[in-house]
Enzyme design. Sequence first.
Site, mmCIF file in Angstrom:
data_model
loop_
_atom_site.group_PDB
_atom_site.id
_atom_site.type_symbol
_atom_site.label_atom_id
_atom_site.label_comp_id
_atom_site.label_asym_id
_atom_site.label_seq_id
_atom_site.Cartn_x
_atom_site.Cartn_y
_atom_site.Cartn_z
ATOM 1 N N PRO A 10 -0.381 -2.816 -7.394
ATOM 2 C CA PRO A 10 -0.611 -1.942 -8.554
ATOM 3 C C PRO A 10 0.548 -2.051 -9.547
ATOM 4 O O PRO A 10 1.704 -1.902 -9.174
ATOM 5 C CB PRO A 10 -0.668 -0.541 -7.939
ATOM 6 C CG PRO A 10 -0.868 -0.744 -6.470
ATOM 7 C CD PRO A 10 -0.268 -2.083 -6.148
ATOM 8 N N GLU A 11 0.225 -2.357 -10.774
ATOM 9 C CA GLU A 11 1.233 -2.449 -11.823
ATOM 10 C C GLU A 11 1.172 -1.179 -12.683
ATOM 11 O O GLU A 11 0.331 -0.315 -12.452
ATOM 12 C CB GLU A 11 0.981 -3.695 -12.679
ATOM 13 C CG GLU A 11 1.165 -5.009 -11.923
ATOM 14 C CD GLU A 11 2.636 -5.303 -11.597
ATOM 15 O OE1 GLU A 11 3.518 -4.602 -12.140
ATOM 16 O OE2 GLU A 11 2.881 -6.217 -10.804
ATOM 17 N N HIS A 57 -5.830 3.323 7.664
ATOM 18 C CA HIS A 57 -4.797 3.273 6.627
ATOM 19 C C HIS A 57 -4.855 4.435 5.631
ATOM 20 O O HIS A 57 -4.157 4.418 4.629
ATOM 21 C CB HIS A 57 -4.801 1.947 5.851
ATOM 22 C CG HIS A 57 -4.803 0.742 6.719
ATOM 23 N ND1 HIS A 57 -3.823 0.496 7.662
ATOM 24 C CD2 HIS A 57 -5.680 -0.289 6.808
ATOM 25 C CE1 HIS A 57 -4.104 -0.642 8.289
ATOM 26 N NE2 HIS A 57 -5.215 -1.134 7.808
ATOM 27 N N ARG A 68 -0.458 -1.805 3.775
ATOM 28 C CA ARG A 68 0.807 -2.499 4.057
ATOM 29 C C ARG A 68 2.003 -1.553 4.143
ATOM 30 O O ARG A 68 3.080 -1.963 4.543
ATOM 31 C CB ARG A 68 1.041 -3.593 3.006
ATOM 32 C CG ARG A 68 -0.051 -4.664 3.083
ATOM 33 C CD ARG A 68 0.167 -5.768 2.089
ATOM 34 N NE ARG A 68 1.392 -6.514 2.341
ATOM 35 C CZ ARG A 68 1.840 -7.508 1.578
ATOM 36 N NH1 ARG A 68 1.157 -7.852 0.497
ATOM 37 N NH2 ARG A 68 2.944 -8.130 1.875
ATOM 38 N N ARG A 119 23.840 -12.082 -22.236
ATOM 39 C CA ARG A 119 23.259 -12.394 -20.923
ATOM 40 C C ARG A 119 22.763 -13.824 -20.843
ATOM 41 O O ARG A 119 22.011 -14.284 -21.686
ATOM 42 C CB ARG A 119 22.065 -11.480 -20.638
ATOM 43 C CG ARG A 119 22.484 -10.097 -20.273
ATOM 44 C CD ARG A 119 21.263 -9.355 -19.753
ATOM 45 N NE ARG A 119 21.683 -8.091 -19.181
ATOM 46 C CZ ARG A 119 21.455 -7.734 -17.921
ATOM 47 N NH1 ARG A 119 20.798 -8.524 -17.113
ATOM 48 N NH2 ARG A 119 21.876 -6.572 -17.482
#
Length: 271
Positions: free
Chosen positions: A2-3, A90, A109, A150
């Site tokens: 999931p983003e 789960h 997971r 950077r």
Amino acid sequence: MPELPEVETTRRGLTPHVIGRRIVEIVRRRADLRFPIPAQIDQLIGEPVLALRRRAKYLLLDSTRGSALLHLGMSGSLRIVSADAPVRTHDHVDLVLASGQAIRFHDPRRFGCLLWQPLRVVHPLLATLGPEPLEEAFDASYLAARFAGRSAQIKTALMDQRIVVGVGNIYASEALYRAGIDPRRAAGRVSRARLELLVDAVKEILAWAIGQGGTTLRDFVDPAGTPGYFAQSLKVYERAGEACLTAGCGGTIERAVLGQRASYFCRRCQR
Ligand SMILES: [Zn+2]
């Protein structure tokens, strides 16, 4: 995984079911997810939910006594179910609401977490996070200041949660393509004008993806579902060896591993 758009979609999907509802029971079917579930979470019992907020990919369920802090990890999802709905494998935790519904946390997971943030305290997991990409604080001058000097590759820097949160691998690849920036370029060596394009691209892609999630999902929220609903709109991600979609380019999308993440780009369009 999931983003940010899926997490925001989850927040929007859950909100009408939980705001103002009292939590009457917390059912734990195991003691831990990624981390142990702290006993303090029981402070929610008897409390109405005041707000459901998102910070980066965390959700905060606010009460007068503190907030539950949730993360979906790699495979987690939150669904609104009837509290007596059959439990699947789960389904680790239920936050049971006075309405007879429950927020059910499913996570095969178990990289997700359910933690506690006391009032007036910022949880350590949230303390170092950069600004939200869709807020005004994330703009080209901010990014130029953070990238200055950077030498890290810009794609890796863009995915650094201390710089800006929620720009996952797919969105970083796509935004850099739209902005015409080679993902391997040193972050500190990209012009201000090109950072303007990049910021706009990040905001557009995330806003669009949230909009897609919002139209696909209703009260059944499953952010662990496939990202297929927007896969057809991706211009470079997982398109290695295929033709660049920029009109007149004629190039081929390449794949490189940057910061241990698969990255996709067009050498001709991105410099
Ligand atoms: Zn191209």
